[in-house]
Scaffold this motif. Structure first.
Motif, PDB file in Angstrom:
ATOM      1  N   SER A   7       0.823  -1.295   0.007  1.00 24.40           N
ATOM      2  CA  SER A   7       0.052  -0.048  -0.102  1.00 24.40           C
ATOM      3  C   SER A   7       0.747   1.167   0.069  1.00 24.40           C
ATOM      4  O   SER A   7       0.456   2.248  -0.579  1.00 24.40           O
ATOM      5  N   ASP A   8       2.040   0.951   0.833  1.00 26.17           N
ATOM      6  CA  ASP A   8       3.120   2.365   0.546  1.00 26.17           C
ATOM      7  C   ASP A   8       3.330   2.537  -0.854  1.00 26.17           C
ATOM      8  O   ASP A   8       3.446   3.516  -1.375  1.00 26.17           O
ATOM      9  N   ARG A   9       3.665   1.539  -1.678  1.00 23.37           N
ATOM     10  CA  ARG A   9       4.144   1.667  -3.037  1.00 23.37           C
ATOM     11  C   ARG A   9       3.130   2.309  -4.075  1.00 23.37           C
ATOM     12  O   ARG A   9       3.501   2.784  -5.119  1.00 23.37           O
ATOM     13  N   ILE A  10       1.860   2.297  -3.416  1.00 21.51           N
ATOM     14  CA  ILE A  10       0.920   2.742  -4.571  1.00 21.51           C
ATOM     15  C   ILE A  10       0.244   4.221  -4.064  1.00 21.51           C
ATOM     16  O   ILE A  10      -0.925   4.573  -4.647  1.00 21.51           O
ATOM     17  N   VAL A  11       1.142   4.740  -3.179  1.00 24.43           N
ATOM     18  CA  VAL A  11       0.600   6.241  -2.606  1.00 24.43           C
ATOM     19  C   VAL A  11       0.352   7.263  -3.771  1.00 24.43           C
ATOM     20  O   VAL A  11      -0.621   7.886  -3.764  1.00 24.43           O
ATOM     21  N   GLY A  12       1.303   7.231  -4.678  1.00 25.26           N
ATOM     22  CA  GLY A  12       1.060   8.245  -5.873  1.00 25.26           C
ATOM     23  C   GLY A  12       0.037   7.779  -6.972  1.00 25.26           C
ATOM     24  O   GLY A  12      -0.879   8.703  -7.107  1.00 25.26           O
ATOM     25  N   GLU A  13      -0.465   6.644  -7.128  1.00 30.44           N
ATOM     26  CA  GLU A  13      -1.663   6.238  -7.731  1.00 30.44           C
ATOM     27  C   GLU A  13      -3.000   6.412  -7.023  1.00 30.44           C
ATOM     28  O   GLU A  13      -3.824   7.163  -7.541  1.00 30.44           O
ATOM     29  N   ARG A  14      -2.830   6.140  -5.791  1.00 34.20           N
ATOM     30  CA  ARG A  14      -3.814   6.650  -4.649  1.00 34.20           C
ATOM     31  C   ARG A  14      -4.263   8.138  -4.750  1.00 34.20           C
ATOM     32  O   ARG A  14      -5.361   8.658  -5.013  1.00 34.20           O
ATOM     33  N   MET A  15      -3.236   9.029  -4.769  1.00 33.83           N
ATOM     34  CA  MET A  15      -3.307  10.370  -4.984  1.00 33.83           C
ATOM     35  C   MET A  15      -4.136  10.811  -6.141  1.00 33.83           C
ATOM     36  O   MET A  15      -5.116  11.669  -6.168  1.00 33.83           O
ATOM     37  N   GLN A  19      -7.961  12.459  -6.857  1.00 33.88           N
ATOM     38  CA  GLN A  19      -8.118  13.621  -7.705  1.00 33.88           C
ATOM     39  C   GLN A  19      -9.366  13.201  -8.793  1.00 33.88           C
ATOM     40  O   GLN A  19     -10.165  14.084  -8.879  1.00 33.88           O
ATOM     41  N   GLU A  20      -9.222  12.230  -9.326  1.00 37.14           N
ATOM     42  CA  GLU A  20     -10.208  11.612 -10.424  1.00 37.14           C
ATOM     43  C   GLU A  20     -11.296  11.294  -9.746  1.00 37.14           C
ATOM     44  O   GLU A  20     -12.454  11.541 -10.234  1.00 37.14           O
ATOM     45  N   PHE A  21     -11.435  10.792  -8.699  1.00 40.60           N
ATOM     46  CA  PHE A  21     -12.665  10.344  -7.967  1.00 40.60           C
ATOM     47  C   PHE A  21     -13.502  11.506  -7.289  1.00 40.60           C
ATOM     48  O   PHE A  21     -14.666  11.440  -6.929  1.00 40.60           O
TER      49      PHE A  21
END
Length: 149
Positions: A7-15, A19-21
């Motif tokens: 989950s730490d590895r996907i922080v950028g994708e979550r951000m 924005q899109e959500f």
């Protein structure tokens, strides 16, 4: 590796997904502040990480019920901050709300079941959007590998 590693590895994708959500949040019955509170109670899990083709990112919404009573208070607090006022009958404010959410305050359960269901449904939609983003960026298999280690 632990859940936090993937989950730490996907922080950028979550951000980016956040924005899109935002459009979906705006179209929902939740304010941005309410959605932010809901997401503090959501954790993500990967079901079946051994097979990236059938693996699925899911939102664990088991803790969302604890924040539902606070959703209205979040908007009230935001309104007070914008207007600078504070209602006389709400001496405890946010702190009492947090205590209530943690089960440390008095009163009934204060759970709006429709809001809870809507929050859980949106959290699952978010998980789906995040998984799609990871897949489209070629990161899904890596995340699955990290999740099963």
């Amino acid at each position: 590796m632990s859940d936090s590693d993937w989950s730490d590895r996907i922080v950028g994708e979550r951000m980016q997904t956040d924005q899109e959500f935002a459009e979906k949040v705006a179209a929902s019955n939740f304010s941005r502040q309410q959605w932010g509170l809901i997401m503090t109670a959501v954790e993500f899990e990967i079901e079946n990480p051994d097979d990236p083709e059938s693996a699925r990112l899911v939102a664990d919404t088991s803790k969302v019920e604890s924040v539902v009573p606070e959703l209205e208070k979040v908007d009230q607090a935001a309104g007070m901050a914008a207007g600078g006022g504070r209602p006389d009958d709400d001496a405890g404010g946010i702190l009492d709300g947090v205590k209530d959410a943690l089960g440390l305050g008095g009163g009934g359960d204060g759970i709006d079941r429709e809001q809870l269901a809507a929050a859980e449904e949106m959290a699952q939609m978010y998980a789906g959007d995040l998984q799609e983003r990871l897949e489209s960026r070629g990161k899904w298999e890596e995340v699955c590998v990290l999740a099963r280690e």
